[in-house]
Design a protein around this motif. Sequence first.
Motif, PDB file in Angstrom:
ATOM      1  N   ILE A 633       1.121  -0.758   0.036  1.00 14.42           N
ATOM      2  CA  ILE A 633      -0.175   0.119  -0.264  1.00 14.42           C
ATOM      3  C   ILE A 633       0.867   1.409  -0.160  1.00 14.42           C
ATOM      4  O   ILE A 633       0.585   2.463  -0.604  1.00 14.42           O
ATOM      5  CB  ILE A 633      -1.123   0.029   1.126  1.00 14.42           C
ATOM      6  CG1 ILE A 633      -1.612  -0.928   0.919  1.00 14.42           C
ATOM      7  CG2 ILE A 633      -1.565   1.457   1.317  1.00 14.42           C
ATOM      8  CD1 ILE A 633      -2.969  -1.273   1.642  1.00 14.42           C
ATOM      9  N   LYS A 634       1.853   0.871   0.621  1.00 11.14           N
ATOM     10  CA  LYS A 634       2.567   2.334   0.271  1.00 11.14           C
ATOM     11  C   LYS A 634       3.184   2.357  -1.300  1.00 11.14           C
ATOM     12  O   LYS A 634       2.817   3.730  -1.152  1.00 11.14           O
ATOM     13  CB  LYS A 634       4.600   1.799   1.412  1.00 11.14           C
ATOM     14  CG  LYS A 634       4.113   2.457   2.775  1.00 11.14           C
ATOM     15  CD  LYS A 634       5.769   2.116   3.653  1.00 11.14           C
ATOM     16  CE  LYS A 634       5.368   2.934   5.026  1.00 11.14           C
ATOM     17  NZ  LYS A 634       6.649   2.428   5.060  1.00 11.14           N
ATOM     18  N   SER A 635       3.634   1.932  -1.701  1.00 11.39           N
ATOM     19  CA  SER A 635       3.908   1.279  -2.888  1.00 11.39           C
ATOM     20  C   SER A 635       2.845   2.409  -3.824  1.00 11.39           C
ATOM     21  O   SER A 635       3.385   3.119  -4.046  1.00 11.39           O
ATOM     22  CB  SER A 635       4.419   0.280  -3.419  1.00 11.39           C
ATOM     23  OG  SER A 635       5.649   0.222  -2.657  1.00 11.39           O
ATOM     24  N   GLN A 636       1.628   1.916  -3.697  1.00 11.46           N
ATOM     25  CA  GLN A 636      -0.163   2.393  -3.988  1.00 11.46           C
ATOM     26  C   GLN A 636       0.003   4.137  -3.755  1.00 11.46           C
ATOM     27  O   GLN A 636       0.043   4.878  -5.231  1.00 11.46           O
ATOM     28  CB  GLN A 636      -1.137   1.655  -3.422  1.00 11.46           C
ATOM     29  CG  GLN A 636      -0.705   0.026  -4.304  1.00 11.46           C
ATOM     30  CD  GLN A 636      -2.554  -0.440  -3.584  1.00 11.46           C
ATOM     31  OE1 GLN A 636      -3.116   0.167  -3.927  1.00 11.46           O
ATOM     32  NE2 GLN A 636      -2.396  -2.055  -3.066  1.00 11.46           N
ATOM     33  N   ILE A 637       0.814   4.137  -2.552  1.00  7.35           N
ATOM     34  CA  ILE A 637       0.216   5.559  -2.262  1.00  7.35           C
ATOM     35  C   ILE A 637       1.854   6.582  -3.133  1.00  7.35           C
ATOM     36  O   ILE A 637       1.518   8.151  -3.478  1.00  7.35           O
ATOM     37  CB  ILE A 637       0.371   5.704  -0.884  1.00  7.35           C
ATOM     38  CG1 ILE A 637      -0.899   5.842  -0.355  1.00  7.35           C
ATOM     39  CG2 ILE A 637       0.648   7.287  -0.481  1.00  7.35           C
ATOM     40  CD1 ILE A 637      -1.300   5.653   1.141  1.00  7.35           C
ATOM     41  N   ASN A 638       3.146   5.521  -3.067  1.00 11.61           N
ATOM     42  CA  ASN A 638       3.606   6.481  -4.025  1.00 11.61           C
ATOM     43  C   ASN A 638       3.703   6.925  -4.871  1.00 11.61           C
ATOM     44  O   ASN A 638       4.170   8.031  -5.646  1.00 11.61           O
ATOM     45  CB  ASN A 638       5.471   5.743  -3.277  1.00 11.61           C
ATOM     46  CG  ASN A 638       5.810   5.910  -2.365  1.00 11.61           C
ATOM     47  OD1 ASN A 638       5.317   7.592  -1.258  1.00 11.61           O
ATOM     48  ND2 ASN A 638       6.183   5.045  -1.120  1.00 11.61           N
ATOM     49  N   HIS A 639       3.051   5.479  -5.641  1.00 11.79           N
ATOM     50  CA  HIS A 639       2.574   5.833  -7.041  1.00 11.79           C
ATOM     51  C   HIS A 639       1.735   7.178  -7.219  1.00 11.79           C
ATOM     52  O   HIS A 639       1.680   7.780  -8.250  1.00 11.79           O
ATOM     53  CB  HIS A 639       2.219   4.361  -7.845  1.00 11.79           C
ATOM     54  CG  HIS A 639       1.908   4.485  -9.010  1.00 11.79           C
ATOM     55  ND1 HIS A 639       2.268   4.493 -10.439  1.00 11.79           N
ATOM     56  CD2 HIS A 639       0.770   4.805  -9.498  1.00 11.79           C
ATOM     57  CE1 HIS A 639       1.608   5.092 -11.418  1.00 11.79           C
ATOM     58  NE2 HIS A 639       0.637   4.480 -11.005  1.00 11.79           N
TER      59      HIS A 639
END
Length: 704
Positions: A633-639
Amino acid sequence: MDKEIYNYTQNRELSWLRFDQRVLEEAQDPTVPLLERMKFVAIFTSNLDEFFMIRVGSLFDMAQTDANNKDSRTGMTPKEQLEKIYGAVAPLYKERDKTYAEIKKQLSPYGICGLDFKELEQSEKKYVKKYFKEQVLPILSPQIVDANHPFPHLLNKAIYVTANLKHKESEKGKTTLGIVPVPQFVSDILVLPGHDIRYIRMEKVIMEYLNLVFEQYEVSDANYICVTRNADVSPDDEALEVNDDFRLLMKETLHKRRKMAVVRLEIAEKLTGDMEKYFCEKFNITPAQIFRTKMPMKLDYIFSIAGNLPESMKRSLTYMPFSPQNSAHVQDGSMMKQVKKRDILLFYPYESMNPFLKLIKEASVDPNVLTIKITIYRLAKKARLVEYLCAAAENGKEVTVLIELRARFDEQNNIDWSERLEEAGCRVIYGFEGYKVHSKICLITYRNRNEIQYITQIGTGNYNEKTATMYTDLSLMTANQAIGRDAAEFFKNMSIGNLNGNYDYLIVSPTSLKQKILYLMDEQIKKGNNGRIIMKMNSLTDVDFIRKVSEASKAGVKVDLIVRGICCILPGVPGYTDNLRVMSVVGRFLEHPRIFSFGTGANQKIYIGSADMMTRNTEKRVEVACPVLDDNIKSQINHYLKVMLGDNIKARILQSNGAFVKKKASEPMIDSQAVFMEEAIHAKKETPEQENGLGRWLKGLLKR
């Protein structure tokens, strides 16, 4: 007072007006479909209405009661701020009128024509006159103003047709004022017979036939007007006894709002000197508060016109249809089982709200679920969420709903829903004196064998099924038990009136949210040039936060702020905000998430929540933010943040003088909202391991 802050800040109200000007720029964008452009004119107008009712109303009160109070960011008194506002609004009226006229002209070839009476064909004039005499005239409530007929109370944002009247049999030439309220229970427009959408506004019809309304008078100086009243009224908490019904107090508050002072008068035609003086005396206003407009004072009917177009015209005049997609991170089957396995993030409106609603529906009938607790700020007029909460209570679950009755302009809707919830057996509470509960948090408590466990949802936006298709927001569902225990503690504190709770993971205003954000910023300040801060919010006014951003910039920390609306800090001011960049995106959807990101890589910390960095949110509201602990989910938000920062179509960059400018055109062109729509549509077709070319391209492009 620390005057150094004046060097790198701007006035809150003037910043808001610049935001609304960016809304108007969308109406001027030739790449936006014509009826969507007209909708942006309507949004600009309703925004400006609310600005006068709330912000100007608040300053108006302050100018009467605390005239020497100075804005902490610019040092201006209320009177000085009002003068600046009136000066800034006047050119916006002219720009809006011009924009409306251009769009109206371009809509004409499509058969969508808003007409003046003189533009009607002869057969149409006959139709309008017949309609007026049969359907409108019998329900009008005209009035003259004289010794026996006192000047009436004009309702907020209602339209009134006015004229000077001279009695035909009078020899003295004395005139009196005639006033005709435009009935609120008839349509704003009269659509004429035929295949095209030709229409005339009701106030123009009434104005044309004033001679039939006031038959014994000679009519002159016909006009139509609209007053805007101060709506910045809060319930008097001190007047509320312990055993009183807060709902009753709110109903009295809404009644009081109808009688508040006039802060603006809008007119269609230029007033004579005598008439201007007359209205200024009656409404206790100055000429600077009178604004003439050549376009409709209400534009709500544009949305119904757009909704009733034939499909062939819709394709030409409106956005391509988009429906929130089923999330690629959600599978068929039980939502409770899926959330127990892994955290799930929903991204509205690109992804549907249905998985969260399904979670509540499941919980309402699950025999192992014991309680459902939720905070509610705004709901849709029709809400499946309420149906499921009521069903849960009727199924024997303990359902606690903290509903904020003071959600401005949604008070009556929330009063109605609170009564419905109580009738179904839900426990309804209202929050705190002096502190609105603005948090978006839901807790499901269930029994797993002999152990009590939790599923928690934290959102950046309201549980409103309508706005979830129009606003961008994040909704995190997690079975993390530590967060669940914090949520259980939060609801306990809300029920016993404790604002000073302690939490291990959640950060909660007014006690810990701002302090934690400032602490996390301090961690980045210690890293100097290696520090990184990215935050996304709706508005930024909090002075402590502003000072900390400047401190971070001075330390060499690279700071990006994505702020949709008010932003009181100015970037690029030498010696204060050299390393700060501020951008704003106004597009098809209203940008709404609040995201706080600190650092990079494995040490990055991300929080999402309900709070903007405004003093009202950090000190006068109950807000909740939650850490994002799941790496995916961190990766989703960073994207999400990278795409937003890479937007060079809808993005505007704030300058050190307070102006917003478009990014310089460069390839590839990126409209962040269009990217997210495209990704949502294609997400189900590819697994994360088969990431689509667009996603790989963006990741390479947006590395910074």
